[in-house]
Design a protein around this motif. Structure first.
Motif, PDB file in Angstrom:
ATOM      1  N   LEU A  42     -18.111  25.126 -17.901  1.00 31.31           N
ATOM      2  CA  LEU A  42     -16.708  25.478 -18.104  1.00 31.31           C
ATOM      3  C   LEU A  42     -16.595  26.984 -18.311  1.00 31.31           C
ATOM      4  O   LEU A  42     -16.663  27.465 -19.440  1.00 31.31           O
ATOM      5  CB  LEU A  42     -16.142  24.739 -19.319  1.00 31.31           C
ATOM      6  N   GLY A  43     -16.489  27.735 -17.231  1.00 31.43           N
ATOM      7  CA  GLY A  43     -16.409  29.184 -17.326  1.00 31.43           C
ATOM      8  C   GLY A  43     -17.670  29.765 -17.925  1.00 31.43           C
ATOM      9  O   GLY A  43     -18.740  29.654 -17.350  1.00 31.43           O
ATOM     10  N   SER A  44     -17.554  30.345 -19.106  1.00 33.68           N
ATOM     11  CA  SER A  44     -18.715  30.975 -19.738  1.00 33.68           C
ATOM     12  C   SER A  44     -19.389  30.061 -20.761  1.00 33.68           C
ATOM     13  O   SER A  44     -20.151  30.525 -21.609  1.00 33.68           O
ATOM     14  CB  SER A  44     -18.309  32.295 -20.394  1.00 33.68           C
ATOM     15  N   THR A  88     -22.753  29.211 -25.062  1.00 35.59           N
ATOM     16  CA  THR A  88     -21.625  30.051 -24.701  1.00 35.59           C
ATOM     17  C   THR A  88     -22.101  31.480 -24.488  1.00 35.59           C
ATOM     18  O   THR A  88     -22.801  32.039 -25.335  1.00 35.59           O
ATOM     19  CB  THR A  88     -20.553  30.022 -25.808  1.00 35.59           C
ATOM     20  N   HIS A  91     -17.702  36.658 -22.833  1.00 32.50           N
ATOM     21  CA  HIS A  91     -16.674  36.583 -21.793  1.00 32.50           C
ATOM     22  C   HIS A  91     -16.905  37.555 -20.646  1.00 32.50           C
ATOM     23  O   HIS A  91     -16.603  37.240 -19.501  1.00 32.50           O
ATOM     24  CB  HIS A  91     -15.279  36.791 -22.397  1.00 32.50           C
ATOM     25  N   GLY A  94     -18.581  36.461 -17.195  1.00 25.22           N
ATOM     26  CA  GLY A  94     -17.775  35.884 -16.130  1.00 25.22           C
ATOM     27  C   GLY A  94     -18.530  34.897 -15.258  1.00 25.22           C
ATOM     28  O   GLY A  94     -19.211  34.000 -15.739  1.00 25.22           O
ATOM     29  N   ALA A  95     -18.451  35.089 -13.940  1.00 21.81           N
ATOM     30  CA  ALA A  95     -19.061  34.173 -12.969  1.00 21.81           C
ATOM     31  C   ALA A  95     -20.583  34.164 -13.052  1.00 21.81           C
ATOM     32  O   ALA A  95     -21.221  33.236 -12.563  1.00 21.81           O
ATOM     33  CB  ALA A  95     -18.611  34.531 -11.565  1.00 21.81           C
ATOM     34  N   CYS A 117     -20.596  21.874 -10.440  1.00 20.02           N
ATOM     35  CA  CYS A 117     -21.198  23.137 -10.854  1.00 20.02           C
ATOM     36  C   CYS A 117     -22.605  23.317 -10.286  1.00 20.02           C
ATOM     37  O   CYS A 117     -23.135  24.410 -10.285  1.00 20.02           O
ATOM     38  CB  CYS A 117     -21.186  23.302 -12.369  1.00 20.02           C
TER      39      CYS A 117
END
Length: 120
Positions: A42-44, A88, A91, A94-95, A117
């Motif tokens: 989920l994102g980062s 985590t 931020h 990113g990708a 993913c």
């Protein structure tokens, strides 16, 4: 668990030596093959759920990961059906978070039924 500010301030680098990196990655990949039940990117953040019998080993890997990769936050939660780990990244990653988490994900040659993913 670190605060978001301390993670953001830590350099995005692993402090393991080259000699220690190979065995650590092999240990993580073996644990993934044998005990990973679910994962979600989920994102980062990466959410992983492992079989209950691997809980002690998973907790140890998370502890070791936090020590060598201070820029990541490893949070573990025990459940009746296993151990959940949420990793985590800052931020600003990113990708590139998927690349950072790749050692924890199933092999890229996973079957077509694998989660999105893992597909590219």
């Amino acid at each position: 668990m670190q605060t978001a500010d301390s993670r953001e301030a830590a350099p995005i680098a692993c402090t393991l030596s080259a000699a220690d990196m190979g065995p650590r990655v092999a240990r993580i990949q073996a644990m993934t093959r044998e005990h990973l039940r679910r994962h979600e990117l989920l994102g980062s953040a990466l959410r992983l759920t492992y079989a209950p019998e691997a809980a002690d080993e998973v907790a140890r890997i998370a502890e070791l990961g936090q020590a060598c990769c201070a820029f990541l936050d490893f949070e573990t939660r025990r459940h009746a059906d296993g151990l959940e780990v949420v990793i985590t990244a800052p931020h600003q990653v990113g990708a590139d978070a998927k690349w950072l988490f790749s050692q924890f994900l199933p092999n890229a040659a996973a079957p077509a039924s694998a989660c999105p993913c893992c597909k590219g």
